[in-house]
Design an enzyme around this catalytic site. Sequence first.
Site, PDB file in Angstrom:
ATOM      1  CB  ALA A 133     -10.541   7.243  -6.960  1.00  0.00           C
ATOM      2  CG  HIS A 158      -2.070  -0.921   1.087  1.00  0.00           C
ATOM      3  ND1 HIS A 158      -1.929  -2.298   1.181  1.00  0.00           N
ATOM      4  CD2 HIS A 158      -3.373  -0.694   0.835  1.00  0.00           C
ATOM      5  CE1 HIS A 158      -3.104  -2.856   0.993  1.00  0.00           C
ATOM      6  NE2 HIS A 158      -3.998  -1.905   0.774  1.00  0.00           N
TER       7      HIS A 158
END
Length: 146
Positions: free
Chosen positions: A66, A47
């Site tokens: 997003a 991540h």
Amino acid sequence: MSGLFEHSPWVEERADAAPSSGNRHADLMAVVHAASREEQLALIRAHPELAGKAAIDGTLTQASAAEQASAGLDRLTPEEYARFHALNAAYRAAHDMPFIICVRLTDKAGILAAMEERAAHDTETEIAAALAEIGKITKLRLEDQP
């Protein structure tokens, strides 16, 4: 694979190879929780840092970009960026992994408060927290699929 997990297609591959419970999210998270500690750490470390280098140089996955934008992390002032950078560095120094939170369920202030609070936790607590947050992220990504 649909990219539900950041740069970790193995989770979906293993879930697809196992009998389905009828609950896709539960099946995926069962794979995550059954994975070795090394695999779990690799998933966490796949991540990106919030408002980090990948966000600046445009190499975030579409889903991460997003999600970070939804929390306003793509519109930080220089002071906010510096604070995120310092908190990311402190968290990584404490736990040797990026700070993970489901940004779609909070806001900039909530993220910063959580970063400060969670940096003081022990690493085992933070691994569990990161996996739980990945579960939230994945659940929302699944809900977004047509």
